[in-house]
Design an enzyme around this catalytic site. Structure first.
Site, PDB file in Angstrom:
ATOM      1  N   HIS A 107      -0.545   4.623   2.977  1.00 26.02           N
ATOM      2  CA  HIS A 107       0.766   4.441   3.613  1.00 26.02           C
ATOM      3  C   HIS A 107       0.798   5.286   4.894  1.00 26.02           C
ATOM      4  O   HIS A 107      -0.010   6.217   5.056  1.00 26.02           O
ATOM      5  CB  HIS A 107       1.873   4.880   2.659  1.00 26.02           C
ATOM      6  CG  HIS A 107       2.132   3.903   1.545  1.00 26.02           C
ATOM      7  ND1 HIS A 107       3.314   3.869   0.844  1.00 26.02           N
ATOM      8  CD2 HIS A 107       1.366   2.909   1.033  1.00 26.02           C
ATOM      9  CE1 HIS A 107       3.253   2.906  -0.056  1.00 26.02           C
ATOM     10  NE2 HIS A 107       2.087   2.313   0.027  1.00 26.02           N
ATOM     11  N   GLU A 109       2.833   7.621   5.943  1.00 23.74           N
ATOM     12  CA  GLU A 109       3.069   9.066   5.781  1.00 23.74           C
ATOM     13  C   GLU A 109       1.829   9.772   5.237  1.00 23.74           C
ATOM     14  O   GLU A 109       1.445  10.842   5.718  1.00 23.74           O
ATOM     15  CB  GLU A 109       4.256   9.320   4.834  1.00 23.74           C
ATOM     16  CG  GLU A 109       5.585   8.744   5.315  1.00 23.74           C
ATOM     17  CD  GLU A 109       5.833   7.333   4.784  1.00 23.74           C
ATOM     18  OE1 GLU A 109       4.861   6.554   4.642  1.00 23.74           O
ATOM     19  OE2 GLU A 109       7.000   7.003   4.507  1.00 23.74           O
ATOM     20  N   CYS A 137       8.369   6.250   0.166  1.00 24.72           N
ATOM     21  CA  CYS A 137       8.333   5.858  -1.249  1.00 24.72           C
ATOM     22  C   CYS A 137       8.040   7.114  -2.067  1.00 24.72           C
ATOM     23  O   CYS A 137       7.697   8.149  -1.494  1.00 24.72           O
ATOM     24  CB  CYS A 137       7.252   4.791  -1.468  1.00 24.72           C
ATOM     25  SG  CYS A 137       5.575   5.469  -1.467  1.00 24.72           S
ATOM     26  N   CYS A 140       4.749   8.852  -1.165  1.00 26.19           N
ATOM     27  CA  CYS A 140       4.752   9.563   0.121  1.00 26.19           C
ATOM     28  C   CYS A 140       5.677  10.773   0.092  1.00 26.19           C
ATOM     29  O   CYS A 140       5.361  11.809   0.679  1.00 26.19           O
ATOM     30  CB  CYS A 140       5.150   8.599   1.239  1.00 26.19           C
ATOM     31  SG  CYS A 140       3.892   7.329   1.512  1.00 26.19           S
TER      32      CYS A 140
END
Lengths: 210, 210
Positions: A107, A109, A137, A140
């Site tokens: 992801h 991040e 999420c 992250c």
């Protein structure tokens, strides 16, 4: 194969020297290209600030994360971008490369955190802030806590992500449920045997705690 | 530099062929060594099972994760290990390398997921299960959901982790709180501008959804 080997052995020292020089140039070009790619395109104002080492403000840093999220859709990734900054200067950026890199943890991040840690040679990003184009999420957000980031800024939220069929909201709901009520089956096994590792950790004197 | 270049050009095609062969052996040895290291030491019974391609049962797979967690303490990592298996066969393993690799996301589960995805060339581990020596933290649990693993088995729990000063339990508590009550400061910025990436994603026809 033979032909290649023969033609390779025919090279003179002089031409090899040239070859080394051209390779050196290629490496330098790639490094420079990588740096430009890592920083992504900037507005003229942002570019001038970077050039003059003037810190960017919160909105400018978020606009950078948003620009990355928009570009990433065109580049075959998910619509997410993130920036890690210290005192208004960008340390590292990240975009979502889950499908492109075959890595469900890639992801924006998490990618930005990994890149920033690599750049600063640390596992502790205290003193840095994260600007992410969408509310993190749970994976992250967990990574943000473990990295000890000082603050997070986000733009889109998890309900916006749900509207375009991303599971962020579902995973938040799952984590809030007791183990037995989650969709993911879970089973506890051999706790007594596993505790040995924790005892060894407790007794270890020269460990790096985090 | 010059000396090396000259001696290199003096090689005959025959000796180059030998050199290629010895390099090939070296690569094969390294690959085999890497595989053995990735799988770690096994009990005789486990080794025999692996050799005969007999599936391991749940307890054997968990014992492997626990063995990894114990070894990792001696190897300078945190006391955590994980195994990803499919039909009783180990696909990949992972250990905690946060401080060693300067990567706050390098928990055992995340490392095992990344390794399994790389091995199977996919971002979707449906059909696989994870055996982890400790209940996953929110970051790792999130990664388990994103990787679509079928089931998780764990041994130590988050309260055991708290007893040896790991933040798993604290992060679970934080995630359950509304944004404004968490210890991590958060701020919403420029949502209107960020929505553009989501609109582009919605309109994109050739995207890989996940």
């Amino acid at each position: 194969m033979k032909k290649t080997a023969i033609s390779f052995t025919k090279k003179t020292t002089h031409s090899r020297k040239n070859s080394y020089l051209s390779r050196l140039w290629l490496v330098l070009l790639l490094v420079a290209g990588g740096w430009v790619t890592a920083c992504g395109p900037q507005s003229e104002k942002e570019a001038a600030k970077t050039e003059n080492n003037i810190p960017m403000n919160e909105e400018e840093l978020m606009r950078k994360a948003i620009a990355l999220s928009i570009e990433n859709v065109a580049n075959g990734g998910g619509p997410f971008g993130a920036v890690i900054a210290k005192d208004g200067h960008i340390i590292a950026t990240g975009v979502n490369r889950v499908t492109a890199n075959h890595d469900p943890t890639a992801h924006a991040e998490v990618s930005a955190i990994r890149a920033a840690c690599e750049k600063l040679d640390t596992f502790d990003l205290s003193g840095c802030e994260i600007y992410t184009s969408c509310e993190p999420c749970p994976m992250c957000l967990g990574a943000i806590y473990w990295a000890r980031l000082d603050k997070m800024y986000f733009a889109n939220n998890k309900d916006d992500a749900k509207q375009i069929d991303f599971d962020d909201s579902f995973i938040y709901d799952e984590l809030a449920l007791p183990l037995s009520e989650r969709k993911l089956p879970a089973e506890i096994l051999l706790r007594d045997e596993a505790l040995k590792a924790f005892q060894l950790w407790r007794e270890k004197t020269n460990k790096i705690e985090y």
